[in-house]
Each structure stands twice: as C-alpha cells, then as structure tokens.
Design a protein around this motif. Structure first.
Motif, PDB file in Angstrom:
ATOM      1  N   SER A   3       0.816  -1.208   0.000  1.00 22.88           N
ATOM      2  CA  SER A   3       0.000   0.000   0.000  1.00 22.88           C
ATOM      3  C   SER A   3       0.852   1.261   0.000  1.00 22.88           C
ATOM      4  N   LYS A  47     -11.941  -3.466  -4.518  1.00 20.45           N
ATOM      5  CA  LYS A  47     -10.502  -3.444  -4.768  1.00 20.45           C
ATOM      6  C   LYS A  47     -10.119  -2.270  -5.651  1.00 20.45           C
ATOM      7  N   VAL A  50     -10.282   1.129  -3.513  1.00 17.48           N
ATOM      8  CA  VAL A  50      -9.179   1.418  -2.596  1.00 17.48           C
ATOM      9  C   VAL A  50      -7.811   1.295  -3.251  1.00 17.48           C
ATOM     10  N   ARG A  88     -15.456  -1.990   5.807  1.00 23.06           N
ATOM     11  CA  ARG A  88     -14.218  -2.340   5.118  1.00 23.06           C
ATOM     12  C   ARG A  88     -13.338  -1.120   4.889  1.00 23.06           C
ATOM     13  N   GLN A  91     -11.558  -0.187   8.128  1.00 23.88           N
ATOM     14  CA  GLN A  91     -10.430  -1.085   8.366  1.00 23.88           C
ATOM     15  C   GLN A  91      -9.276  -0.765   7.414  1.00 23.88           C
ATOM     16  N   HIS A  92      -9.628  -0.495   6.156  1.00 20.26           N
ATOM     17  CA  HIS A  92      -8.597  -0.166   5.174  1.00 20.26           C
ATOM     18  C   HIS A  92      -7.849   1.106   5.575  1.00 20.26           C
ATOM     19  N   GLU A  95      -5.379   0.463   8.322  1.00 19.12           N
ATOM     20  CA  GLU A  95      -4.186  -0.261   7.886  1.00 19.12           C
ATOM     21  C   GLU A  95      -3.389   0.488   6.834  1.00 19.12           C
ATOM     22  N   ASN A  96      -4.072   1.341   6.063  1.00 22.32           N
ATOM     23  CA  ASN A  96      -3.426   2.078   4.962  1.00 22.32           C
ATOM     24  C   ASN A  96      -3.882   3.532   4.990  1.00 22.32           C
TER      25      ASN A  96
END
Length: 226
Positions: A3, A47, A50, A88, A91-92, A95-96
């Motif tokens: 990422s 996908k 993001v 989602r 959460q993304h 993490e990113n």
C-alpha cells in the motif's frame, strides 16, 4: 505491490498533473464505482475503489461518504452492502492511512454526514406545500422513501459501531418532537434497526431506550395517530 508503494505512485501522479484535474479524476472514479456497485460485483469494485481510484485527501472521503448516504435513500435493498463497505473502508484506512488519522477522519465524516442528512429529511423539501394532487403525492412518496432509507442506514451504522450510540437519543427525540406520520414511521424503522443490539438489559442506557419505547407506545394509543 504494498500500500505504501501504491500511495507513493498516487502522490507522484498527482504531482505531475494539475491538482484540480487530479481531484476531479478521483471524484469521477469514486462516483463511477459506486454507480456500478452491486452485491455480485462488490469484491471486484471494492478493490478498485481502494487500489486504483487514487483517494489521497479528506475531501475524497467526504465525497465518498456523501454519495453513500445519498444512495441509501433510494437503494434500500443495498443498505446492508453500503454498511459493509463502510466497515471495510474503516479497516482499510486503519491499515493504509491515506492521510493522518484516516480512520478517525472517516468516522468523523460519517457522523457529520449522518447529522446533515438526518436534518435534511426531517422536513419535506421546500415548495412541497405548494404542490397539488398527484404531483404532491409523488413528492411525498419520494420524500418518505428517502427519509426511511436514510434512517435505516444510520441505524445499521450504529449497530456496526461505526457511529457513536449517543446519537440514538438525539435522533429519537427529534423524530418524536416533529410528530408527523413520516417522522414516526422513520422512528419505527430506526428502532427496528437498532433493536437487536441496543434493546438489551446489559446496555448501560437500556432504561433510557425503554423510555423511548414507552413514549411510542403511549402515542400509538391516541386516535389521531395513523
């Protein structure tokens, strides 16, 4: 590709083009994906959202969130999918992070949009009272459809803990205060959505929620209520 590498590529691309042009490209990409989003295409388009669109600023999160709330007002059958998308994305962003504290910013934007859209659908749109006959009926149906979809989406976000539970009573109180057929039906949909999680004796504010149900029960016994 990790990422961080992808984000570096996005920033490099943004630096090579006019910032406003790049910003509009990102917004068009967000809107294009949300317009195509279905349960069947969810994983594939998520996908892309993001990984390929190039979101890298707070206003991109704002545009995305506003569109989700707008779509929830008419596409009731996709509300669970939009709620899942919010989970989602959160959460993304944890993490990113595309910006500093991206996940916290996302939740803040969700709350702001929730309050904005809730206020918007508390009353019929301007000019509604001037309408007549079939035109007024169609406007009422459209308004009520939007209102119900919006409040159900808010309820689902609360159940998934994407919004603070303190807004439950803010929403309920305003819906009770307006006391129209539309706001009371919205309250019913709202309580049905949040009930499975919050109508629980273990929840610290359970007694206050029971108070809301008691008020609804008393109102339902009056002859003026449909």
């Amino acid at each position: 590709m990790c990422s961080s590498d992808l984000l570096a590529e996005v920033e490099e691309e943004a630096a090579e083009v006019d910032p406003e042009v790049f910003n509009q490209q990102v917004i068009r990409g967000i809107n294009s994906i949300l317009n195509k989003l279905t349960v069947e295409k969810f994983d594939q388009l998520y996908k892309k959202l993001v990984g390929e669109v190039g979101m890298c600023a707070e206003n991109h999160i704002v545009v995305l969130t506003k569109q989700l709330f707008t779509k929830s007002t008419t596409q009731h059958h996709f509300i669970e999918m939009y709620t899942d998308l919010c989970l989602r994305l959160h959460q993304h962003f944890e993490e990113n992070p595309i910006i500093e504290d991206a996940a916290k910013v996302f939740k803040k934007v969700l709350l702001n949009q929730c309050q904005e859209s809730f206020e918007e659908y508390l009353r019929p749109p301007p000019g509604f009272e001037e309408l007549q006959g079939e035109e007024k009926y169609e406007a009422l149906v459209k308004f009520k459809t939007s209102m119900l979809g919006n409040i159900k989406f808010v309820g689902n976000l609360l159940v998934q803990k994407m919004l603070s539970s303190k807004i439950i009573f803010q929403c309920a109180e305003q819906l009770l205060e307006h006391k129209t057929d539309e706001t009371l039906e919205s309250l019913s949909v709202f309580l049905t959505a949040i009930g499975p999680l919050f109508d629980n004796r273990q929840w610290p504010r359970y007694d206050a929620l029971c108070g809301v149900f008691d008020r609804v029960r008393a109102m339902s016994k009056t002859r003026t209520m449909e």
